[in-house]
Scaffold this active site. Structure first.
Site, mmCIF file in Angstrom:
data_model
loop_
_atom_site.group_PDB
_atom_site.id
_atom_site.type_symbol
_atom_site.label_atom_id
_atom_site.label_comp_id
_atom_site.label_asym_id
_atom_site.label_seq_id
_atom_site.Cartn_x
_atom_site.Cartn_y
_atom_site.Cartn_z
ATOM 1 N N GLY A 124 0.794 -1.198 -0.112
ATOM 2 C CA GLY A 124 0.049 -0.022 -0.024
ATOM 3 C C GLY A 124 0.834 1.153 -0.117
ATOM 4 O O GLY A 124 1.950 1.276 -0.239
ATOM 5 N N HIS A 161 4.660 1.624 -7.927
ATOM 6 C CA HIS A 161 3.406 0.684 -7.762
ATOM 7 C C HIS A 161 2.563 0.539 -9.211
ATOM 8 O O HIS A 161 2.483 -0.451 -9.614
ATOM 9 C CB HIS A 161 2.809 0.713 -6.568
ATOM 10 C CG HIS A 161 3.406 0.676 -5.392
ATOM 11 N ND1 HIS A 161 3.438 1.709 -4.507
ATOM 12 C CD2 HIS A 161 3.977 -0.199 -4.810
ATOM 13 C CE1 HIS A 161 3.961 1.531 -3.374
ATOM 14 N NE2 HIS A 161 4.431 0.144 -3.614
ATOM 15 N N GLY A 175 9.270 -5.105 -8.508
ATOM 16 C CA GLY A 175 10.275 -3.819 -8.879
ATOM 17 C C GLY A 175 11.483 -4.015 -8.702
ATOM 18 O O GLY A 175 12.132 -4.649 -7.803
ATOM 19 N N GLN A 176 12.544 -3.514 -9.583
ATOM 20 C CA GLN A 176 13.835 -3.636 -9.928
ATOM 21 C C GLN A 176 14.304 -2.948 -8.562
ATOM 22 O O GLN A 176 15.496 -3.309 -8.049
ATOM 23 C CB GLN A 176 14.202 -3.445 -11.164
ATOM 24 C CG GLN A 176 15.936 -3.084 -11.126
ATOM 25 C CD GLN A 176 16.660 -4.395 -10.901
ATOM 26 O OE1 GLN A 176 15.946 -5.604 -11.130
ATOM 27 N NE2 GLN A 176 17.665 -4.419 -10.373
ATOM 28 N N LYS A 177 13.710 -1.933 -8.072
ATOM 29 C CA LYS A 177 14.083 -1.193 -6.703
ATOM 30 C C LYS A 177 14.402 -1.947 -5.650
ATOM 31 O O LYS A 177 15.368 -1.730 -5.024
ATOM 32 C CB LYS A 177 12.790 -0.369 -6.456
ATOM 33 C CG LYS A 177 12.765 0.285 -5.202
ATOM 34 C CD LYS A 177 13.552 1.357 -4.945
ATOM 35 C CE LYS A 177 13.250 2.113 -3.494
ATOM 36 N NZ LYS A 177 13.068 1.176 -2.406
ATOM 37 N N GLN A 231 15.292 -8.530 -3.276
ATOM 38 C CA GLN A 231 13.877 -9.362 -2.854
ATOM 39 C C GLN A 231 13.578 -9.937 -4.569
ATOM 40 O O GLN A 231 13.097 -10.912 -4.310
ATOM 41 C CB GLN A 231 12.674 -8.201 -2.936
ATOM 42 C CG GLN A 231 11.323 -8.910 -2.871
ATOM 43 C CD GLN A 231 10.600 -7.312 -2.237
ATOM 44 O OE1 GLN A 231 10.400 -7.329 -1.113
ATOM 45 N NE2 GLN A 231 9.747 -6.955 -3.329
ATOM 46 N N ARG A 278 8.576 5.232 1.645
ATOM 47 C CA ARG A 278 9.193 5.780 3.036
ATOM 48 C C ARG A 278 9.943 7.258 2.421
ATOM 49 O O ARG A 278 10.254 7.750 3.591
ATOM 50 C CB ARG A 278 10.530 5.029 3.206
ATOM 51 C CG ARG A 278 9.821 3.449 3.760
ATOM 52 C CD ARG A 278 10.836 2.723 4.361
ATOM 53 N NE ARG A 278 10.525 1.582 5.087
ATOM 54 C CZ ARG A 278 10.277 0.322 4.929
ATOM 55 N NH1 ARG A 278 10.819 -0.036 3.710
ATOM 56 N NH2 ARG A 278 9.986 -0.805 5.554
HETATM 57 P P1 AMP Z 1 6.168 -2.199 -1.408
HETATM 58 O O1 AMP Z 1 4.662 -1.578 -1.390
HETATM 59 O O2 AMP Z 1 7.214 -1.190 -0.982
HETATM 60 O O3 AMP Z 1 6.501 -3.544 -0.900
HETATM 61 O O4 AMP Z 1 6.619 -2.297 -3.054
HETATM 62 C C1 AMP Z 1 5.650 -3.045 -3.767
HETATM 63 C C2 AMP Z 1 6.394 -3.586 -5.225
HETATM 64 O O5 AMP Z 1 6.556 -2.104 -5.739
HETATM 65 C C3 AMP Z 1 7.791 -4.076 -4.823
HETATM 66 O O6 AMP Z 1 7.803 -5.219 -5.923
HETATM 67 C C4 AMP Z 1 8.894 -3.041 -4.957
HETATM 68 O O7 AMP Z 1 9.830 -3.584 -5.632
HETATM 69 C C5 AMP Z 1 7.772 -2.255 -6.207
HETATM 70 N N1 AMP Z 1 8.224 -0.935 -6.333
HETATM 71 C C6 AMP Z 1 8.609 0.004 -5.230
HETATM 72 N N2 AMP Z 1 9.189 1.135 -5.711
HETATM 73 C C7 AMP Z 1 9.244 1.014 -6.884
HETATM 74 C C8 AMP Z 1 9.902 1.933 -7.936
HETATM 75 N N3 AMP Z 1 9.883 3.075 -7.433
HETATM 76 N N4 AMP Z 1 9.793 1.455 -9.196
HETATM 77 C C9 AMP Z 1 9.282 0.448 -9.481
HETATM 78 N N5 AMP Z 1 8.878 -0.577 -8.592
HETATM 79 C C10 AMP Z 1 8.596 -0.277 -7.324
#
Ligand code: AMP
Length: 271
Positions: A22, A28, A138-140, A144, A178
């Site tokens: 979220g 996302h 995400g590659q970010k 993971q 964050r």
């Molecule tokens: P999170 O909600 O932070 O757990 O992220 C959910 C998904 O979104 C994960 O697969 C992350 O790697 C991806 N994600 C988060 N930030 C980015 C970003 N800036 N660009 C691409 N994917 C992202």
């Protein structure tokens, strides 16, 4: 959730799953758009997974805005949102953990003990609940990605793991839920993380191949910023997360906020 998936599957419709915690942003939504383009049905899961947070981490203050998230997902024409509670995910007595060896040992795995056990366990459960054809990450969060790829292969999960490039702010900062923690001065200083990756890619393209020197350049760039405290900078193999490699990975604290980013130095830095 599985009932709906079985119906879609019986109708011959392909399913893409986008797992999230979220506090959605354009990163996302890029995952959602990619899933939309490759599947008949798109499911987004939204679950702040307590198991992947350490005792002194930001679980309690992690940003939550369900109304805003719901609106964004509706506008993106997502077919279903899977939003289990922690009690549904982990009923009393649940004691199984999924542990991926090797790739979880260093870097984020070392900085955040048991983090990847939480990730691997929840991803396994989300994949079981939704039974997608493809799942989007995400590659970010590069380590993971390595963990989830290993997991899907080792457990024969029969899901295609799709990786989406990092979405960045115009100045290069990787989007992250964050980032809202950053004060204005911290936000400016945070730019140095992507700037360091950009410089490493430029050095590589000018012929620098020594990972020790590439690493030193990144560290030097980050120590210029008094508000930034470098936790690690390494060049690793993107699949094993062992040294040496060409994926530059960084974790840094900007004030109290811990940020991570990465870039394959053999490729030009975007933007
Ligand atoms: P999170 O909600 O932070 O757990 O992220 C959910 C998904 O979104 C994960 O697969 C992350 O790697 C991806 N994600 C988060 N930030 C980015 C970003 N800036 N660009 C691409 N994917 C992202």
């Amino acid at each position: 959730m599985l009932g709906a998936s079985r119906r879609w599957r019986a109708e011959g419709r392909s399913i893409g799953l986008v797992p999230t915690m979220g506090a959605l942003h354009a990163g996302h939504m890029r995952l959602v758009e990619t899933a939309r383009g490759e599947n008949d049905v798109v499911v987004v899961s939204l679950f702040i997974n307590p198991m992947q947070f350490g005792p002194n981490e930001d679980l309690d203050r992690y940003p939550r805005d369900w109304d805003r998230d719901a609106k964004m997902l509706q506008e993106a024409e997502v077919d279903a949102v899977y939003r289990p509670t922690a009690a549904e995910m982990y009923p009393p007595g649940a004691s199984t953990r999924v542990h991926v060896r090797g790739v979880t040992d260093g870097l984020e795995g070392a900085a955040r003990p048991r983090h990847f056990e939480g990730v691997a366990t929840v991803v396994t459960k989300l994949l079981a609940a939704v039974a997608p054809d493809r799942a989007y990450f995400g590659q970010k969060d590069a380590q993971q990605v390595a963990v989830v790829n290993r997991l899907a292969r080792d457990l024969d999960l029969g899901v295609e793991i799709r990786v989406v490039p990092t979405v960045r702010e115009p100045d290069g900062l990787a989007l992250s839920s964050r980032n809202v923690y950053l004060g204005p001065e911290e936000r400016k200083a945070a730019r140095s993380i992507s700037a360091a990756l950009r410089e490493a890619a430029a050095a590589y393209s000018s012929g620098e191949r020594d990972p020790v020197r590439l690493r030193a350049r990144i560290a030097a760039r980050l120590t210029l910023e008094p508000l930034v405290h470098l936790e690690y900078a390494e060049l690793v193999d993107p699949a094993t997360f062992q040294k040496p490699g060409t994926l530059a990975v960084i974790a840094a604290r900007v004030g109290k906020t811990r940020l991570i980013d990465n870039h394959d130095v053999t490729k030009p830095f975007p933007g």
